[in-house]
Design an enzyme around this catalytic site. Structure first.
Site, PDB file in Angstrom:
ATOM      1  N   LYS A   1       0.869  -1.187   0.000  1.00  0.00           N
ATOM      2  CA  LYS A   1       0.000   0.000   0.000  1.00  0.00           C
ATOM      3  C   LYS A   1       0.900   1.230   0.000  1.00  0.00           C
ATOM      4  CE  LYS A   1      -1.618   2.821   2.879  1.00  0.00           C
ATOM      5  NZ  LYS A   1      -1.444   4.032   2.027  1.00  0.00           N
TER       6      LYS A   1
ATOM      7  N   GLU B   1      10.013   2.005  10.249  1.00  0.00           N
ATOM      8  CA  GLU B   1      11.042   2.999   9.930  1.00  0.00           C
ATOM      9  C   GLU B   1      10.345   4.345  10.047  1.00  0.00           C
ATOM     10  OE1 GLU B   1      14.059   2.166   9.505  1.00  0.00           O
ATOM     11  OE2 GLU B   1      14.036   0.082   8.858  1.00  0.00           O
TER      12      GLU B   1
ATOM     13  N   CYS C   1      13.987  11.198   6.105  1.00  0.00           N
ATOM     14  CA  CYS C   1      13.867  10.912   7.543  1.00  0.00           C
ATOM     15  C   CYS C   1      15.209  11.025   8.248  1.00  0.00           C
ATOM     16  CB  CYS C   1      13.295   9.534   7.718  1.00  0.00           C
ATOM     17  SG  CYS C   1      14.086   8.370   6.638  1.00  0.00           S
TER      18      CYS C   1
ATOM     19  N   GLU D   1      10.561  16.753  14.318  1.00  0.00           N
ATOM     20  CA  GLU D   1      10.914  16.571  12.911  1.00  0.00           C
ATOM     21  C   GLU D   1      10.147  17.604  12.081  1.00  0.00           C
ATOM     22  OE1 GLU D   1       9.502  13.000  10.816  1.00  0.00           O
ATOM     23  OE2 GLU D   1      11.576  12.744  10.195  1.00  0.00           O
TER      24      GLU D   1
HETATM   25  P1  NAD Z   1       2.508   9.049   7.067  1.00  0.00           P
HETATM   26  O1  NAD Z   1       2.728   8.399   8.352  1.00  0.00           O
HETATM   27  O2  NAD Z   1       1.453  10.047   6.955  1.00  0.00           O
HETATM   28  O3  NAD Z   1       2.172   7.958   5.957  1.00  0.00           O
HETATM   29  C1  NAD Z   1       3.051   6.876   5.696  1.00  0.00           C
HETATM   30  C2  NAD Z   1       2.237   5.709   5.221  1.00  0.00           C
HETATM   31  O4  NAD Z   1       1.478   5.220   6.320  1.00  0.00           O
HETATM   32  C3  NAD Z   1       1.232   6.068   4.119  1.00  0.00           C
HETATM   33  O5  NAD Z   1       1.153   5.001   3.201  1.00  0.00           O
HETATM   34  C4  NAD Z   1      -0.056   6.205   4.889  1.00  0.00           C
HETATM   35  O6  NAD Z   1      -1.202   5.973   4.127  1.00  0.00           O
HETATM   36  C5  NAD Z   1       0.125   5.142   5.951  1.00  0.00           C
HETATM   37  N1  NAD Z   1      -0.705   5.333   7.141  1.00  0.00           N
HETATM   38  C6  NAD Z   1      -1.075   6.491   7.717  1.00  0.00           C
HETATM   39  N2  NAD Z   1      -1.851   6.253   8.790  1.00  0.00           N
HETATM   40  C7  NAD Z   1      -1.974   4.903   8.885  1.00  0.00           C
HETATM   41  C8  NAD Z   1      -2.651   4.036   9.790  1.00  0.00           C
HETATM   42  N3  NAD Z   1      -3.389   4.489  10.796  1.00  0.00           N
HETATM   43  N4  NAD Z   1      -2.536   2.708   9.600  1.00  0.00           N
HETATM   44  C9  NAD Z   1      -1.802   2.214   8.590  1.00  0.00           C
HETATM   45  N5  NAD Z   1      -1.161   2.986   7.689  1.00  0.00           N
HETATM   46  C10 NAD Z   1      -1.229   4.314   7.848  1.00  0.00           C
HETATM   47  O7  NAD Z   1       3.931   9.563   6.666  1.00  0.00           O
HETATM   48  P2  NAD Z   1       4.327  10.410   5.411  1.00  0.00           P
HETATM   49  O8  NAD Z   1       3.915  11.808   5.732  1.00  0.00           O
HETATM   50  O9  NAD Z   1       3.865   9.762   4.154  1.00  0.00           O
HETATM   51  O10 NAD Z   1       5.908  10.261   5.423  1.00  0.00           O
HETATM   52  C11 NAD Z   1       6.719  11.121   6.112  1.00  0.00           C
HETATM   53  C12 NAD Z   1       7.195  10.467   7.383  1.00  0.00           C
HETATM   54  O11 NAD Z   1       7.871   9.255   7.083  1.00  0.00           O
HETATM   55  C13 NAD Z   1       8.181  11.312   8.135  1.00  0.00           C
HETATM   56  O12 NAD Z   1       7.875  11.331   9.503  1.00  0.00           O
HETATM   57  C14 NAD Z   1       9.506  10.610   7.908  1.00  0.00           C
HETATM   58  O13 NAD Z   1      10.473  10.811   8.874  1.00  0.00           O
HETATM   59  C15 NAD Z   1       9.088   9.201   7.798  1.00  0.00           C
HETATM   60  N6  NAD Z   1      10.085   8.449   7.045  1.00  0.00           N
HETATM   61  C16 NAD Z   1      10.864   7.555   7.696  1.00  0.00           C
HETATM   62  C17 NAD Z   1      11.827   6.845   7.032  1.00  0.00           C
HETATM   63  C18 NAD Z   1      12.706   5.850   7.730  1.00  0.00           C
HETATM   64  O14 NAD Z   1      13.231   4.977   7.074  1.00  0.00           O
HETATM   65  N7  NAD Z   1      12.856   5.915   9.020  1.00  0.00           N
HETATM   66  C19 NAD Z   1      11.982   7.023   5.673  1.00  0.00           C
HETATM   67  C20 NAD Z   1      11.171   7.928   5.022  1.00  0.00           C
HETATM   68  C21 NAD Z   1      10.197   8.619   5.732  1.00  0.00           C
END
Ligand code: NAD
Length: 486
Positions: A177, A252, A286, A386
């Site tokens: 997804k 992550e 991230c 962040e």
């Molecule tokens: P987000 O958490 O809004 O969304 C990430 C994914 O999770 C999306 O596919 C979203 O649909 C899904 N999601 C959201 N709520 C959910 C729920 N309740 N249940 C299941 N899935 C759910 O994050 P974003 O805004 O897309 O990405 C940015 C974030 O990702 C930042 O905080 C960044 O630090 C983090 N990030 C971490 C890494 C790492 O490897 N540590 C890498 C890239 C991004």
């Protein structure tokens, strides 16, 4: 622009059991080009019923795929890798449209680094031992089963291959997804897996929102493992939803990574590199080194170099190869960055350059100004939260112990950097930083180096052999070998 072939796939919506299908729902997800705020595509939004069908396909495919000879899975990954390289240019262009990556960065980083995860997974299979003997006991590593993979928008293709490649390498079957905000590159990736000849049901894709399809994945009784890359908020919700079915959860999550400039660092060299590392991908990484921790005695020198570096950054049309930074990927994130710039000012940090609002000359598009704050202290929000945008905080330190204390004064623990001429001292400081990765003097990217977080940055590791092993169960078969001498 996105060509017609890609648009055709976009209308299909759901990929399951080896073919494109209509979703059971009627909703669509608008894909907004962040450079001009135009809707460039509408992707069919999946619903939990689509997820059930995808999981059933993955479950049905699992026994046979788990039993495939390693050489077959290696060959599949090699075909996927070759197709990623063949389609690198259309993939790069879609990344420009769906999340505002500059075309140069998409061509030189987003796509080739995504392909590298697939290449590395194939290479690992050449000599990974799925069975080892310890005396008469065999330790067998087996694929965990059906994996639900949830990915974010900031490095969309790269995050997908970092999960799909090791999962397929081990013999797991998957349901992906992708982020609802950047689903186009994911659709193209699904077509690549299809064209590479993945057996039916091995790879499935359901687009949709986090709170519906994502949450249903986390709770699904027939999914054995969830790997999520995303915000801390989503990571916690996934772990909570997954708990009732005791599935493995790899997270992550976010970061607030420190970059310590030791007293002997070559400031004229490492400040520009540090600023550009923080602003890479418009700061939407991230592990971006967003806290530059510098000797107080050299603060003025650091500020001058940082200011000059930011002033030379060309922000603008991401489709222009000369552009260094494009827009923030979406409106929600742009608003978040604006609120954090306001917080920095309200908390009394010194605004060295940038600040609130759009870059001059842009009435549309989410073009945030590259912003650097100095005299930042650890109690300020911009030192703790962040931001995920082009905002750098410079924090002065008194001695090296103080620098390490500042570096570790965060709930996160993802990335870390140390700059210094004396390698022994840099190594010693690197050992004291509580993060999953530490980079000394900006080394080249290493796709074999495990990536993941301490503390609230997550659980588990991705990339290389550590990433592969996240998708494996461990079975001990006692009495596997006859006792020696029998
Ligand atoms: P987000 O958490 O809004 O969304 C990430 C994914 O999770 C999306 O596919 C979203 O649909 C899904 N999601 C959201 N709520 C959910 C729920 N309740 N249940 C299941 N899935 C759910 O994050 P974003 O805004 O897309 O990405 C940015 C974030 O990702 C930042 O905080 C960044 O630090 C983090 N990030 C971490 C890494 C790492 O490897 N540590 C890498 C890239 C991004």
């Amino acid at each position: 622009m996105i060509d017609d072939a890609i648009r055709l796939d976009v209308r299909q919506g759901v990929y399951l059991d080896g073919r494109w299908e209509d979703t059971s729902g009627t909703g669509t997800l608008p894909v907004v080009n962040p450079a001009n705020e135009a809707v460039v595509a509408r992707v069919a939004a999946g619903v939990p019923d689509d997820l059930d069908r995808a999981v059933a396909a993955a479950r049905a495919a699992f026994p046979a795929f788990a039993a495939t000879p390693v050489a077959e899975r290696k060959a599949l990954l090699e075909r996927i890798h070759a197709l990623l390289l063949d389609r690198a240019e259309p993939l790069a262009q879609v990344l420009v449209e769906e999340m505002g990556a500059t075309i140069t960065h998409a061509r030189t980083a987003h796509v080739p680094l995504a392909a590298a995860h697939v290449r590395v997974a194939a290479e690992l299979l050449a000599d990974y031992s799925f069975l080892t003997l310890h005396g008469t006991t065999a330790i067998v590593r087996e694929p965990i089963g059906v994996c639900g993979l949830i990915t974010p928008w900031n490095w969309p293709l790269y995050q997908i291959t970092a999960k799909v490649a090791p999962a397929l390498a081990t013999g797991c079957t998957v349901v992906l997804k992708p982020s609802e905000l950047s689903p186009l590159s994911a659709l193209m990736f699904a077509q690549i897996v299809h064209d590479a000849g993945a057996p039916r049901g091995v790879f499935n894709l359901v687009n949709g929102g986090g709170s519906d399809v994502g949450a249903a994945m986390a709770a699904h009784p027939d999914i054995d493992m969830i790997s999520i890359t995303g915000s801390n908020r989503a990571g916690v919700l996934v772990a909570q939803a997954a708990a009732a079915t005791v599935k493995r959860v790899t997270q992550e999550l976010g970061g607030k990574s420190p970059n310590i400039l030791l007293p002997d660092a070559d400031v004229a060299r490492v400040v520009p590199t540090g600023v550009m590392a923080a602003f890479r991908n418009v700061g939407q990484s991230c592990s971006a080194p967003t806290r530059m921790i510098v000797p107080r005695a050299r603060l003025a020198e650091v500020e001058a170099h940082a200011h000059a570096t930011a002033a030379a950054i060309v922000v603008g049309d991401p489709g222009d190869p000369a552009t260094m930074l494009g827009p923030i990927a979406n409106r929600m994130q742009y608003d978040r960055v604006q609120s954090m710039i306001a917080a920095g000012i309200a908390d009394g940090a010194t605004l060295l350059c940038g600040g609130p609002g759009r870059v001059d000359g842009h009435d549309r598009g989410f073009f945030a100004r590259p912003t650097i704050f100095s005299d930042v202290t650890t109690t300020m929000r911009i030192a703790q939260e962040e931001i995920f945008g082009p905002v750098l905080a410079i924090l002065p330190y008194d001695d090296v112990d103080h620098a390490v204390a500042i570096a570790n004064d965060t709930v996160f623990g993802l990335g870390g950097h140390v700059q210094g001429a004396d390698l022994d001292q840099a190594r010693a400081v690197a050992r004291r930083i509580r993060t999953g990765q530490v980079h000394i003097n900006h080394p080249a990217w290493d796709p074999h180096a495990p990536f993941g977080g301490y503390r609230r940055s997550g659980n588990g590791r991705e990339y290389g052999v550590y990433g592969l092993e996240e998708y494996l169960e461990t079975k001990a078969i006692l009495g596997f070998a006859p006792p020696t001498g029998s």
